[in-house]
Design a protein around this motif. Structure first.
Motif, PDB file in Angstrom:
ATOM      1  N   VAL A  95     -39.675  14.656  68.538  1.00 49.54           N
ATOM      2  CA  VAL A  95     -40.834  13.423  68.458  1.00 49.54           C
ATOM      3  C   VAL A  95     -41.059  13.195  67.429  1.00 49.54           C
ATOM      4  N   LEU A  96     -41.275  14.006  66.216  1.00 55.64           N
ATOM      5  CA  LEU A  96     -41.601  13.837  65.091  1.00 55.64           C
ATOM      6  C   LEU A  96     -40.353  12.998  64.081  1.00 55.64           C
ATOM      7  N   ASN A  97     -39.225  13.225  64.775  1.00 60.82           N
ATOM      8  CA  ASN A  97     -38.184  12.701  64.082  1.00 60.82           C
ATOM      9  C   ASN A  97     -38.208  11.200  64.134  1.00 60.82           C
ATOM     10  N   VAL A  98     -38.819  10.655  65.328  1.00 59.12           N
ATOM     11  CA  VAL A  98     -38.812   9.125  65.805  1.00 59.12           C
ATOM     12  C   VAL A  98     -40.328   8.729  65.240  1.00 59.12           C
ATOM     13  N   GLU A  99     -41.217   9.586  65.573  1.00 59.04           N
ATOM     14  CA  GLU A  99     -42.666   8.801  65.300  1.00 59.04           C
ATOM     15  C   GLU A  99     -43.351   9.051  64.036  1.00 59.04           C
ATOM     16  N   ALA A 100     -42.612  10.071  63.219  1.00 58.12           N
ATOM     17  CA  ALA A 100     -43.071  10.212  61.913  1.00 58.12           C
ATOM     18  C   ALA A 100     -42.077   9.595  60.684  1.00 58.12           C
ATOM     19  N   GLU A 101     -41.357   8.708  61.138  1.00 56.40           N
ATOM     20  CA  GLU A 101     -40.567   7.983  60.309  1.00 56.40           C
ATOM     21  C   GLU A 101     -41.462   6.948  59.495  1.00 56.40           C
ATOM     22  N   SER A 102     -42.398   6.532  60.168  1.00 57.52           N
ATOM     23  CA  SER A 102     -43.183   5.481  59.232  1.00 57.52           C
ATOM     24  C   SER A 102     -44.604   6.058  59.404  1.00 57.52           C
TER      25      SER A 102
END
Length: 228
Positions: free
Chosen positions: A151-158
């Motif tokens: 989840v963080l790999n996608v959501e924490a990108e920006s």
């Protein structure tokens, strides 16, 4: 299974890891002093704890943070140092010997190799340490690290706020509850360890200490160290 990539010792991404930087400083201290003095209960002596508080510059546990609530510092007053101490012992990188904390032969091979330190210490620290052991509440582990990291790999990108991360995993908190214990546990068990490992960075909004408002984003070490 979560895989970590091998990182070169001179990779600048390693500078993001507070844990790795602190361990490197411990290695240097032991080299200079021959070991770290221990109390009768096998805790680090105050002399070293005071030195570590000044040298580590640990987020939220800086020298000024710690002395704001303590006149002197014992190891118990510096929770990240307890984690570091226990992890180095558990991984047999260091040992207690005649009232001293010294490196083992395996530990000596890691001196000057922060990339190897990251590969050995960080997976153990993230996935094996009980991050809630200092909590006054009896807390159960929240769940699956594969889900958290993907989840963080996608959501924490920006960048993602702690509150949005909580909502993505467990839904929005009950507005009638005065305190969101799930949000707090998510920070202590997942987000903060990832920040200390150097995979995430936390940006607090103003002077607020409310973790649901903090913005978490991936550091260069995330892509360099994780294979997702």
């Amino acid at each position: 299974m979560i895989e970590f990539r091998k990182i070169d010792d001179d990779d600048p991404a390693l500078t993001h890891s507070t844990m790795v930087r602190a361990i490197e400083k411990v290695f240097s201290y032991i080299d200079e002093h021959g070991g770290i003095g221990l109390t009768s209960s096998k805790a680090f002596k105050r002399t070293f704890v005071h030195w570590a508080a000044a040298e580590f510059k640990w987020p939220s546990f800086s020298e000024s943070d710690l002395f704001a609530v303590n006149k002197v510092l014992n190891e118990i007053d510096f929770p990240p140092l307890i984690d570091l101490h226990d992890v180095l012992i558990a991984l047999k990188i260091a040992r207690h010997y005649k009232a001293q904390f010294k490196l083992t032969k395996s530990g000596e091979t890691l001196v000057g190799h922060p990339g190897q330190v990251f590969g050995i210490v960080i997976p153990f620290y993230l996935f094996e340490v009980d991050h809630m052991r200092f909590s006054r509440r009896v807390e159960q582990p929240l769940g699956n690290w594969d889900i958290f990291l993907n989840v963080l790999n996608v959501e924490a990108e920006s960048g993602i706020t702690g509150g949005d991360f909580r909502s993505a995993l467990f839904g929005k908190p009950d507005a009638n509850e005065p305190f969101d214990y799930l949000q707090s546990s998510l920070y202590v068990q997942v987000l903060r360890p990832l920040c200390w490992a150097g995979l995430l960075q936390e940006k607090r909004i103003g002077k607020s200490s409310r973790t649901h408002q903090s913005i978490f984003s991936k550091t260069p070490l995330w892509k360099a160290g994780l294979k997702l």
